[in-house]
Design a protein around this motif. Structure first.
Motif, PDB file in Angstrom:
ATOM      1  N   PHE A 124       0.932  -1.655  -0.096  1.00  0.00           N
ATOM      2  CA  PHE A 124      -0.164  -0.239   0.099  1.00  0.00           C
ATOM      3  C   PHE A 124       0.929   1.503  -0.067  1.00  0.00           C
ATOM      4  CE2 PHE A 124      -2.844  -3.073   1.348  1.00  0.00           C
ATOM      5  CZ  PHE A 124      -3.775  -3.087   1.094  1.00  0.00           C
ATOM      6  N   PRO A 125      -0.014   2.424  -0.430  1.00  0.00           N
ATOM      7  CA  PRO A 125       1.516   3.612  -0.424  1.00  0.00           C
ATOM      8  C   PRO A 125       1.779   4.301   0.930  1.00  0.00           C
ATOM      9  CG  PRO A 125      -0.941   3.822  -1.614  1.00  0.00           C
ATOM     10  CD  PRO A 125      -0.625   2.514  -1.094  1.00  0.00           C
ATOM     11  N   VAL A 126       2.967   4.308   1.058  1.00  0.00           N
ATOM     12  CA  VAL A 126       3.438   4.838   2.324  1.00  0.00           C
ATOM     13  C   VAL A 126       4.881   5.684   2.180  1.00  0.00           C
ATOM     14  CG1 VAL A 126       5.252   2.528   2.396  1.00  0.00           C
ATOM     15  CG2 VAL A 126       4.333   3.685   4.235  1.00  0.00           C
ATOM     16  N   GLY A 127       5.104   6.132   2.553  1.00  0.00           N
ATOM     17  CA  GLY A 127       6.921   6.825   2.896  1.00  0.00           C
ATOM     18  C   GLY A 127       6.508   6.956   4.714  1.00  0.00           C
ATOM     19  N   ALA A 128       8.131   6.538   4.777  1.00  0.00           N
ATOM     20  CA  ALA A 128       8.679   7.366   6.521  1.00  0.00           C
ATOM     21  C   ALA A 128       9.556   8.273   6.341  1.00  0.00           C
ATOM     22  CB  ALA A 128       8.348   6.451   7.414  1.00  0.00           C
ATOM     23  N   LEU A 129       9.903   8.580   7.392  1.00  0.00           N
ATOM     24  CA  LEU A 129      11.123   9.519   7.281  1.00  0.00           C
ATOM     25  C   LEU A 129      11.628   8.981   8.884  1.00  0.00           C
ATOM     26  CD1 LEU A 129      11.007  13.401   7.903  1.00  0.00           C
ATOM     27  CD2 LEU A 129       9.249  12.007   7.570  1.00  0.00           C
ATOM     28  N   ALA A 130      12.139   9.061   9.605  1.00  0.00           N
ATOM     29  CA  ALA A 130      13.405   8.297  10.872  1.00  0.00           C
ATOM     30  C   ALA A 130      14.636   9.009  10.982  1.00  0.00           C
ATOM     31  CB  ALA A 130      13.273   6.724  10.793  1.00  0.00           C
ATOM     32  N   GLY A 131      14.942   9.201  12.727  1.00  0.00           N
ATOM     33  CA  GLY A 131      16.507   9.800  12.522  1.00  0.00           C
ATOM     34  C   GLY A 131      16.979  10.118  14.175  1.00  0.00           C
ATOM     35  N   ARG A 132      17.175  10.685  14.027  1.00  0.00           N
ATOM     36  CA  ARG A 132      18.153  11.839  15.690  1.00  0.00           C
ATOM     37  C   ARG A 132      16.817  12.155  15.809  1.00  0.00           C
ATOM     38  NH1 ARG A 132      21.747  15.254  16.330  1.00  0.00           N
ATOM     39  NH2 ARG A 132      21.973  15.479  13.701  1.00  0.00           N
ATOM     40  N   LYS A 133      16.500  11.733  17.803  1.00  0.00           N
ATOM     41  CA  LYS A 133      15.345  12.665  18.221  1.00  0.00           C
ATOM     42  C   LYS A 133      15.675  13.766  17.760  1.00  0.00           C
ATOM     43  CE  LYS A 133      13.410  13.190  22.593  1.00  0.00           C
ATOM     44  NZ  LYS A 133      13.644  14.937  22.603  1.00  0.00           N
ATOM     45  N   GLU A 134      16.286  14.633  18.199  1.00  0.00           N
ATOM     46  CA  GLU A 134      16.186  16.138  18.402  1.00  0.00           C
ATOM     47  C   GLU A 134      16.076  16.586  16.584  1.00  0.00           C
ATOM     48  OE1 GLU A 134      21.062  14.756  18.191  1.00  0.00           O
ATOM     49  OE2 GLU A 134      18.864  14.092  19.570  1.00  0.00           O
ATOM     50  N   VAL A 135      16.563  15.713  16.077  1.00  0.00           N
ATOM     51  CA  VAL A 135      16.199  16.159  14.524  1.00  0.00           C
ATOM     52  C   VAL A 135      15.164  16.323  14.293  1.00  0.00           C
ATOM     53  CG1 VAL A 135      16.706  15.920  12.133  1.00  0.00           C
ATOM     54  CG2 VAL A 135      18.541  15.596  13.816  1.00  0.00           C
ATOM     55  N   MET A 136      14.167  14.865  14.872  1.00  0.00           N
ATOM     56  CA  MET A 136      12.753  14.818  14.126  1.00  0.00           C
ATOM     57  C   MET A 136      12.010  15.536  15.073  1.00  0.00           C
ATOM     58  SD  MET A 136      12.548  12.559  11.803  1.00  0.00           S
ATOM     59  CE  MET A 136      10.897  11.496  12.105  1.00  0.00           C
ATOM     60  N   ASP A 137      12.018  16.122  16.056  1.00  0.00           N
ATOM     61  CA  ASP A 137      12.360  16.976  17.246  1.00  0.00           C
ATOM     62  C   ASP A 137      11.589  18.498  15.964  1.00  0.00           C
ATOM     63  OD1 ASP A 137      10.675  14.980  18.948  1.00  0.00           O
ATOM     64  OD2 ASP A 137      12.196  15.899  19.929  1.00  0.00           O
ATOM     65  N   SER A 173      -1.392   9.588   5.713  1.00  0.00           N
ATOM     66  CA  SER A 173      -0.448   9.969   7.131  1.00  0.00           C
ATOM     67  C   SER A 173      -0.625   8.712   7.445  1.00  0.00           C
ATOM     68  CB  SER A 173       0.013  10.923   7.363  1.00  0.00           C
ATOM     69  OG  SER A 173       0.882  11.387   6.502  1.00  0.00           O
ATOM     70  N   ALA A 174       0.229   7.326   7.657  1.00  0.00           N
ATOM     71  CA  ALA A 174      -0.551   6.350   8.369  1.00  0.00           C
ATOM     72  C   ALA A 174      -1.977   5.801   9.264  1.00  0.00           C
ATOM     73  CB  ALA A 174      -0.015   7.106  10.437  1.00  0.00           C
ATOM     74  N   ASN A 175      -2.337   5.611   7.733  1.00  0.00           N
ATOM     75  CA  ASN A 175      -3.817   5.445   7.728  1.00  0.00           C
ATOM     76  C   ASN A 175      -3.982   4.150   8.468  1.00  0.00           C
ATOM     77  OD1 ASN A 175      -4.222   3.551   5.578  1.00  0.00           O
ATOM     78  ND2 ASN A 175      -2.989   4.881   4.110  1.00  0.00           N
ATOM     79  N   PRO A 176      -4.530   3.332   9.103  1.00  0.00           N
ATOM     80  CA  PRO A 176      -4.434   2.025   9.662  1.00  0.00           C
ATOM     81  C   PRO A 176      -3.851   0.594   8.337  1.00  0.00           C
ATOM     82  CG  PRO A 176      -6.927   2.958  10.177  1.00  0.00           C
ATOM     83  CD  PRO A 176      -6.015   4.194   9.905  1.00  0.00           C
ATOM     84  N   ILE A 177      -4.609   0.699   7.216  1.00  0.00           N
ATOM     85  CA  ILE A 177      -4.355  -0.274   6.258  1.00  0.00           C
ATOM     86  C   ILE A 177      -3.244  -0.045   5.936  1.00  0.00           C
ATOM     87  CG2 ILE A 177      -5.088  -0.974   3.856  1.00  0.00           C
ATOM     88  CD1 ILE A 177      -7.480  -1.024   5.852  1.00  0.00           C
ATOM     89  N   THR A 178      -2.199   0.873   6.132  1.00  0.00           N
ATOM     90  CA  THR A 178      -0.912   0.849   5.188  1.00  0.00           C
ATOM     91  C   THR A 178      -0.470  -0.257   6.846  1.00  0.00           C
ATOM     92  OG1 THR A 178      -1.250   2.501   3.072  1.00  0.00           O
ATOM     93  CG2 THR A 178       0.441   1.819   4.154  1.00  0.00           C
ATOM     94  N   MET A 179      -0.741   0.593   7.836  1.00  0.00           N
ATOM     95  CA  MET A 179       0.135   0.604   8.892  1.00  0.00           C
ATOM     96  C   MET A 179       0.180  -1.373   9.468  1.00  0.00           C
ATOM     97  SD  MET A 179       1.431   3.260  10.089  1.00  0.00           S
ATOM     98  CE  MET A 179       1.835   3.740   8.658  1.00  0.00           C
ATOM     99  N   VAL A 180      -1.757  -1.723   9.174  1.00  0.00           N
ATOM    100  CA  VAL A 180      -1.647  -3.164   9.288  1.00  0.00           C
ATOM    101  C   VAL A 180      -0.842  -3.938   8.558  1.00  0.00           C
ATOM    102  CG1 VAL A 180      -3.445  -2.382  10.940  1.00  0.00           C
ATOM    103  CG2 VAL A 180      -3.845  -3.474   8.442  1.00  0.00           C
ATOM    104  N   ALA A 181      -0.890  -3.264   6.932  1.00  0.00           N
ATOM    105  CA  ALA A 181      -0.299  -3.868   6.329  1.00  0.00           C
ATOM    106  C   ALA A 181       1.212  -4.053   6.179  1.00  0.00           C
ATOM    107  CB  ALA A 181      -0.652  -3.814   4.511  1.00  0.00           C
ATOM    108  N   GLY A 182       2.254  -3.019   6.568  1.00  0.00           N
ATOM    109  CA  GLY A 182       3.307  -2.655   6.635  1.00  0.00           C
ATOM    110  C   GLY A 182       4.221  -3.581   7.670  1.00  0.00           C
ATOM    111  N   HIS A 183       2.985  -3.036   8.628  1.00  0.00           N
ATOM    112  CA  HIS A 183       4.118  -4.460  10.330  1.00  0.00           C
ATOM    113  C   HIS A 183       3.443  -5.587   9.981  1.00  0.00           C
ATOM    114  CE1 HIS A 183       3.580  -3.970  14.594  1.00  0.00           C
ATOM    115  NE2 HIS A 183       4.656  -4.948  14.430  1.00  0.00           N
ATOM    116  N   VAL A 184       2.728  -6.223   9.388  1.00  0.00           N
ATOM    117  CA  VAL A 184       2.710  -7.664   9.482  1.00  0.00           C
ATOM    118  C   VAL A 184       3.603  -8.042   8.096  1.00  0.00           C
ATOM    119  CG1 VAL A 184       1.418  -9.486   8.023  1.00  0.00           C
ATOM    120  CG2 VAL A 184       0.739  -7.507   9.046  1.00  0.00           C
ATOM    121  N   SER A 185       3.667  -7.108   7.204  1.00  0.00           N
ATOM    122  CA  SER A 185       5.144  -7.165   6.205  1.00  0.00           C
ATOM    123  C   SER A 185       6.332  -7.592   7.043  1.00  0.00           C
ATOM    124  CB  SER A 185       5.218  -6.142   4.852  1.00  0.00           C
ATOM    125  OG  SER A 185       3.810  -6.125   4.285  1.00  0.00           O
TER     126      SER A 185
END
Length: 437
Positions: free
Chosen positions: A279-292, A310-322
């Protein structure tokens, strides 16, 4: 009567051209004389609307890590769909998935979900500007990072406009790109630390970040050298800029992404494709001070950030399982199959005695119709003759039951076995022999 003699796909394309520019919504599906239209996918196989079944080495541009219609993903999505697909409320599924993704990499203190790889890269660049207060970004010549004006600069540079290797030009992709966007992008050569650092030094006080893909597909699917990565990491630390790693495609490379190959901890990482479970998705992750910089509770919010889906539950459950299915043993097995593919294609090239080579890493490979593996974008540039041979090979593969990405690249899914790899190698060998003749 003539229209009735056309295939079903051809008839659909005739309709499509009346309502879609070029008959499509994304150029990646274009083929002559018309695109193929999917009927269904099962595991690593796709059947088109005219009934032809093919092994899928494209996997929707590297996004389907477990192939098509994986039962666990289908079950999770079906259950969630009965509860609702999107809300103007947060969901626990987002938190659960965020916990899992942050557990995969020690460099992921916090994460935010968006809706595409383009949006993930765009958000990383905006976060870097917000954190540093600087306007410019640096990126590798030829590297693809999505549709954002700044991220796509020099993605399609040619010998006629790419400039001197000591000072690569900022070349627009889309007609009408503002000159101001081009002026705020510094272009560096791939895997040439000496030239890259010399260029970066000229803009040391202006650069918010350096953006890098560790296995850039458009550059040639060539791994970044350890020396190049170390040089960029050292330069960004010493000059107050951030290192942003685009892992939209490459996060499949290890359990924690291609950055694990280098023991690298970028300040920000962009992800997408395979982390969405189809399903359509993107994410950005990193250092706490930058993300904040996106923290809406801060006294001064530096980067207000939101998105309807963003973070719709369909994508979240599909991504998590995958991603839970993409365990370390699963990664090792898949990368082993890709090693087999690269080795067998190399052997097919030797047997057919053609000027070709194969590059790649992790669970991806790319076939080049040139004798020597490229080292950077310029040595990997595809001229008219190579483009003609690549098109001939792609047609041969499609005609013999194999789907590939249109650069003659392949990405593997966990649904594959040695049988599919061996079939690919056999068809490649006959294709090389056909080209040689």
């Amino acid at each position: 009567m003539m229209n009735q003699q056309l295939s079903r796909g051809a008839r659909i394309f005739q309709r499509a051209q009346n309502v879609l520019p070029g008959g499509v919504s994304r150029n990646t599906v274009l083929r002559r004389p018309h695109p193929l239209y999917a009927e269904r996918g099962e595991g690593c196989y796709v059947t088109d609307i005219d009934g032809v079944r093919r092994i899928d080495f494209a996997n929707n541009m590297a996004s389907l890590i477990h192939g098509h219609a994986h039962p666990a993903v289908v079950g999770a999505v079906t259950e969630q769909l009965q509860k609702g697909s999107a809300f103007t409320l947060a969901t626990e599924e987002e938190v659960c998935y965020a916990e899992h993704m942050c557990s995969r990499s020690p460099g992921f203190d916090k994460i935010r979900f968006v809706n595409s790889g383009t949006e993930a890269v765009m958000s990383c660049l905006k976060a870097a500007r917000a954190y540093t207060g600087r306007p410019k970004i640096a990126k590798v010549e030829g590297a693809y990072h999505g549709l954002y004006d700044y991220a796509e600069v020099s993605q399609t540079a040619k010998p006629t406009n790419w400039g001197d290797p000591d000072q690569p030009a900022s070349v627009p992709v889309a007609h009408g790109t503002p000159a101001s966007a081009l002026n705020d992008v510094v272009v560096i050569p791939f895997n040439d630390p000496q030239r890259a650092i010399a260029i970066l030094d000229q803009h040391a006080d202006e650069l918010a970040c350096v953006l890098i893909d560790l296995l850039p597909h458009r550059v040639g699917l060539i791994p970044a050298s350890a020396e190049f990565v170390r040089a960029l990491r050292k330069w960004t630390r010493e000059n107050g800029a951030l290192l942003v790693c685009d892992e939209v495609i490459t996060f499949r490379s290890t359990y924690g992404g291609a950055q694990d190959w280098y023991e690298l901890r970028p300040d920000l990482t962009a992800m997408g494709k395979m982390i969405g479970g189809g399903f359509p998705v993107g994410a950005l992750a990193g250092r706490k001070e930058v993300m904040d910089v996106m923290d809406p509770w801060a006294d001064k919010v530096l980067f207000p950030h939101s998105g309807t889906f963003s973070a719709n539950p369909i994508t979240m459950v599909a991504g998590h399982v995958s991603m839970e299915l993409f365990t370390e043993p699963a990664v090792i097995r898949l990368n082993g199959l890709a090693d087999r593919a690269r080795d067998q294609i190399t052997e097919a090239i030797r047997i057919a005695d053609v000027p070709a080579c194969v590059t790649g890493g992790g669970s991806m490979f790319r076939v080049h119709m040139k004798a020597e593996a490229p080292e950077d974008y310029r040595s990997g540039f595809v001229g008219p003759d190579e483009a003609r041979l690549t098109a001939a090979m792609l047609d041969h593969l499609f005609d013999n039951g194999i789907m590939m990405i249109n650069t003659c690249s392949g990405t593997l899914s966990t649904a594959m076995t040695e049988q599919e790899i061996d079939t690919l190698a056999d068809v490649m060998l006959s294709g090389f022999r056909k080209i040689r003749a």
